[in-house]
Design a protein around this motif. Structure first.
Motif, PDB file in Angstrom:
ATOM      1  N   PHE A  96     -27.347   4.922   0.371  1.00 32.56           N
ATOM      2  CA  PHE A  96     -25.858   4.038   0.507  1.00 32.56           C
ATOM      3  C   PHE A  96     -26.127   2.836   1.624  1.00 32.56           C
ATOM      4  CE2 PHE A  96     -23.849   8.172  -0.545  1.00 32.56           C
ATOM      5  CZ  PHE A  96     -23.995   7.694  -1.829  1.00 32.56           C
ATOM      6  N   PRO A  97     -25.528   1.813   1.458  1.00 34.12           N
ATOM      7  CA  PRO A  97     -25.400   0.535   2.350  1.00 34.12           C
ATOM      8  C   PRO A  97     -24.753   1.057   3.468  1.00 34.12           C
ATOM      9  CG  PRO A  97     -24.238   0.187   0.592  1.00 34.12           C
ATOM     10  CD  PRO A  97     -24.771   1.283  -0.041  1.00 34.12           C
ATOM     11  N   LYS A  98     -25.415   0.688   4.731  1.00 35.93           N
ATOM     12  CA  LYS A  98     -24.584   1.051   5.883  1.00 35.93           C
ATOM     13  C   LYS A  98     -23.586   0.128   6.297  1.00 35.93           C
ATOM     14  CE  LYS A  98     -27.603   4.686   6.317  1.00 35.93           C
ATOM     15  NZ  LYS A  98     -27.129   6.019   6.369  1.00 35.93           N
ATOM     16  N   ILE A  99     -22.266   0.443   6.044  1.00 35.12           N
ATOM     17  CA  ILE A  99     -21.255  -0.188   6.367  1.00 35.12           C
ATOM     18  C   ILE A  99     -20.028   0.587   7.208  1.00 35.12           C
ATOM     19  CG2 ILE A  99     -19.365  -1.503   5.130  1.00 35.12           C
ATOM     20  CD1 ILE A  99     -21.157  -2.232   2.829  1.00 35.12           C
ATOM     21  N   ASP A 100     -19.600  -0.226   8.380  1.00 37.78           N
ATOM     22  CA  ASP A 100     -18.372   0.441   8.762  1.00 37.78           C
ATOM     23  C   ASP A 100     -17.204   0.403   8.067  1.00 37.78           C
ATOM     24  OD1 ASP A 100     -20.125   1.186  11.073  1.00 37.78           O
ATOM     25  OD2 ASP A 100     -19.776  -0.856  12.133  1.00 37.78           O
ATOM     26  N   PRO A 101     -16.294   1.264   8.269  1.00 32.39           N
ATOM     27  CA  PRO A 101     -14.994   1.269   7.679  1.00 32.39           C
ATOM     28  C   PRO A 101     -14.069   0.236   8.154  1.00 32.39           C
ATOM     29  CG  PRO A 101     -14.952   3.214   9.177  1.00 32.39           C
ATOM     30  CD  PRO A 101     -16.342   2.532   9.003  1.00 32.39           C
ATOM     31  N   ASN A 102     -13.382  -0.335   6.981  1.00 35.07           N
ATOM     32  CA  ASN A 102     -12.570  -1.384   7.218  1.00 35.07           C
ATOM     33  C   ASN A 102     -11.192  -0.994   7.694  1.00 35.07           C
ATOM     34  OD1 ASN A 102     -11.491  -4.010   7.819  1.00 35.07           O
ATOM     35  ND2 ASN A 102     -12.181  -4.622   5.615  1.00 35.07           N
ATOM     36  N   ASP A 103     -10.616  -1.692   8.598  1.00 34.49           N
ATOM     37  CA  ASP A 103      -9.098  -1.230   9.123  1.00 34.49           C
ATOM     38  C   ASP A 103      -8.186  -1.645   7.648  1.00 34.49           C
ATOM     39  OD1 ASP A 103      -6.194  -2.745  10.325  1.00 34.49           O
ATOM     40  OD2 ASP A 103      -7.080  -0.867  11.105  1.00 34.49           O
ATOM     41  N   TRP A 104      -7.268  -0.825   7.714  1.00 35.97           N
ATOM     42  CA  TRP A 104      -6.457  -0.877   6.362  1.00 35.97           C
ATOM     43  C   TRP A 104      -5.387  -2.076   6.559  1.00 35.97           C
ATOM     44  CZ3 TRP A 104      -7.078   0.809   1.665  1.00 35.97           C
ATOM     45  CH2 TRP A 104      -7.717   1.881   1.366  1.00 35.97           C
ATOM     46  N   GLY A 105      -5.137  -2.516   7.621  1.00 38.09           N
ATOM     47  CA  GLY A 105      -4.354  -3.681   7.695  1.00 38.09           C
ATOM     48  C   GLY A 105      -5.172  -4.872   7.435  1.00 38.09           C
ATOM     49  N   ASN A 106      -6.510  -4.972   8.000  1.00 36.31           N
ATOM     50  CA  ASN A 106      -7.246  -5.992   7.483  1.00 36.31           C
ATOM     51  C   ASN A 106      -7.421  -6.033   5.958  1.00 36.31           C
ATOM     52  OD1 ASN A 106      -7.540  -6.611  10.270  1.00 36.31           O
ATOM     53  ND2 ASN A 106      -9.082  -5.598  10.504  1.00 36.31           N
ATOM     54  N   VAL A 107      -7.525  -4.944   5.383  1.00 38.16           N
ATOM     55  CA  VAL A 107      -7.759  -5.005   3.984  1.00 38.16           C
ATOM     56  C   VAL A 107      -6.928  -5.712   3.131  1.00 38.16           C
ATOM     57  CG1 VAL A 107      -7.957  -3.442   1.974  1.00 38.16           C
ATOM     58  CG2 VAL A 107      -9.316  -2.798   4.040  1.00 38.16           C
ATOM     59  N   PHE A 108      -5.672  -5.421   3.787  1.00 43.45           N
ATOM     60  CA  PHE A 108      -4.517  -6.036   2.836  1.00 43.45           C
ATOM     61  C   PHE A 108      -4.193  -7.462   3.345  1.00 43.45           C
ATOM     62  CE2 PHE A 108      -3.184  -1.685   1.869  1.00 43.45           C
ATOM     63  CZ  PHE A 108      -2.754  -1.695   0.530  1.00 43.45           C
ATOM     64  N   HIS A 109      -4.543  -7.694   4.501  1.00 42.22           N
ATOM     65  CA  HIS A 109      -4.646  -9.203   4.850  1.00 42.22           C
ATOM     66  C   HIS A 109      -5.672  -9.865   4.180  1.00 42.22           C
ATOM     67  CE1 HIS A 109      -3.919 -12.703   7.456  1.00 42.22           C
ATOM     68  NE2 HIS A 109      -5.573 -12.572   7.539  1.00 42.22           N
ATOM     69  N   GLU A 110      -6.787  -9.393   4.058  1.00 38.64           N
ATOM     70  CA  GLU A 110      -7.863  -9.945   3.295  1.00 38.64           C
ATOM     71  C   GLU A 110      -7.424 -10.120   1.777  1.00 38.64           C
ATOM     72  OE1 GLU A 110     -11.094  -7.456   3.875  1.00 38.64           O
ATOM     73  OE2 GLU A 110     -11.346  -8.294   5.881  1.00 38.64           O
ATOM     74  N   LYS A 111      -6.549  -9.233   1.150  1.00 36.69           N
ATOM     75  CA  LYS A 111      -6.250  -9.550  -0.437  1.00 36.69           C
ATOM     76  C   LYS A 111      -4.887 -10.108  -0.287  1.00 36.69           C
ATOM     77  CE  LYS A 111      -8.859  -5.018  -1.258  1.00 36.69           C
ATOM     78  NZ  LYS A 111      -9.872  -5.495  -2.337  1.00 36.69           N
TER      79      LYS A 111
END
Length: 357
Positions: free
Chosen positions: A246-261
């Motif tokens: 799998f690609p090595k990626i850190d989890p994103n913060d959920w607040g940031n996820v919705f901000h980005e969307k």
């Protein structure tokens, strides 16, 4: 279930849905003039029709019941089942698309109302061991007059048992749990809860939450948000899976996820709820009754009217089966006044075995 024929209907109307299962069309019952939906599906006479068997078991406010069924031969070779169902003119997919056309997202009160009814329907199904396996917006049907929601299309549903493996290529891709994407065959009803979490995200942002072009890309889209799964998480999803590339990626913060969307209606409660539904460990995902008690739904527990002034559909007419299954969480689900009323009504008839009042 009654076996009837096409003579039952005065009008066989337009097609309102189609897919790999067959076709759904609108019809009018001759006797009462009632509009219904007829789902026509191919039936291999070597096998029982699992959808019919499951539909015959259902009796719940938020699950589509079977009215009648009849079969017939088309030509001399092909056997078809016709399932007569309630007709609901809208579904969540079309509602989301309507708002998206105006560059808007669904008002938060409707997000809560739709998700509460979806989770309540899932709680009922899971209490019977039934996994829907295709929870997605087109299968969440809505009566636009009352905003009453029912889960429909049980063509993929299955009564899960520990001794029988299930196929992993199930559920529409955008709503497919990660364990299905890595080939699990011993999954649980928690795959429905993943789908419910994805739908919650879609209701909040107005577009599918994870949009992969194929199974691999779908998993990558999930990893972009949740981060790379650990070996323990992969093992929990599928203990036979050996490919850890799998690609090595850190989890994103959920607040940031919705901000980005670019979601304008996200709340702390919504973020908390979705973060407990979209997790890699299947056993850590919220159970449907547990989710119903989440603070995200507090507003609709005490409200009685829709924004247009109409009354809410009935959200709290729980059955004995639901009480027994969800007794750990019932105090968090029901407003205190409703607990007292429901206790009085139901103790007289079936005496729940736990103290609620």
């Amino acid at each position: 279930m009654s076996l009837v024929g096409y003579q039952r209907f005065s009008v066989i109307g337009r097609v309102v849905g189609s897919g790999s299962f067959g076709v759904v069309f609108q019809a009018k019952v001759r006797e009462k003039g009632q509009t219904v939906a007829i789902k026509k599906v191919f039936q291999d006479d070597r096998f029982e029709n699992r959808e019919v068997e499951i539909l015959c078991l259902l009796d719940h406010e938020n699950c589509m019941p079977l009215k009648h069924a009849f079969n017939f031969l088309e030509g001399e070779e092909y056997l078809f089942y016709n399932l007569e169902l309630e007709f609901f003119s809208e579904n969540i997919h079309r509602v989301i698309a309507h708002y998206a056309n105006y560059r808007q997202t669904l008002p938060l009160i409707y997000v809560k109302l739709y998700m509460f009814q979806t989770l309540r329907g899932l709680a009922y199904l899971h209490s019977m061991g039934i996994c829907h396996r295709d929870i997605k917006p087109p299968n969440l049907l809505i009566d636009p007059a009352s905003q009453h929601l029912k889960i429909g299309d049980f063509g993929s549903a299955k009564l899960l048992t520990n001794d029988k493996p299930s196929i992993s290529y199930i559920c529409s891709r955008y709503y497919r749990a990660p364990e299905l994407l890595i080939g699990a065959t011993d999954y649980t009803c928690s795959i429905d809860m993943w789908s419910a979490g994805v739908i919650l995200g879609e209701l909040l942002i107005g577009t599918p939450f994870f949009k992969g072009e194929n199974g691999t890309e779908q998993l990558v889209e999930i990893i972009k948000v949740l981060g790379t799964p650990t070996k323990d998480q992969v093992f929990a999803m599928n203990d036979y899976y050996v490919n850890f590339q799998f690609p090595k990626i850190d989890p994103n913060d959920w607040g940031n996820v919705f901000h980005e969307k670019y979601s304008p209606i996200v709340s702390l409660e919504a973020v908390d709820l979705i973060s407990q539904l979209l997790v890699y460990f299947p056993y850590q995902r919220m159970k449907p009754f547990e989710a119903l008690g989440h603070p995200f739904f507090d507003e609709i527990k005490f409200g009685t009217n829709l924004p247009n002034g109409k009354l809410f559909p009935n959200l709290f007419n729980f059955q004995k089966k639901e009480f027994d299954y969800g007794k750990r969480w019932i105090r968090k689900i029901l407003p205190n006044s409703k607990i007292i009323v429901l206790c009085y009504e139901h103790i007289c008839s079936w005496e729940p075995n736990f103290p609620v009042c």
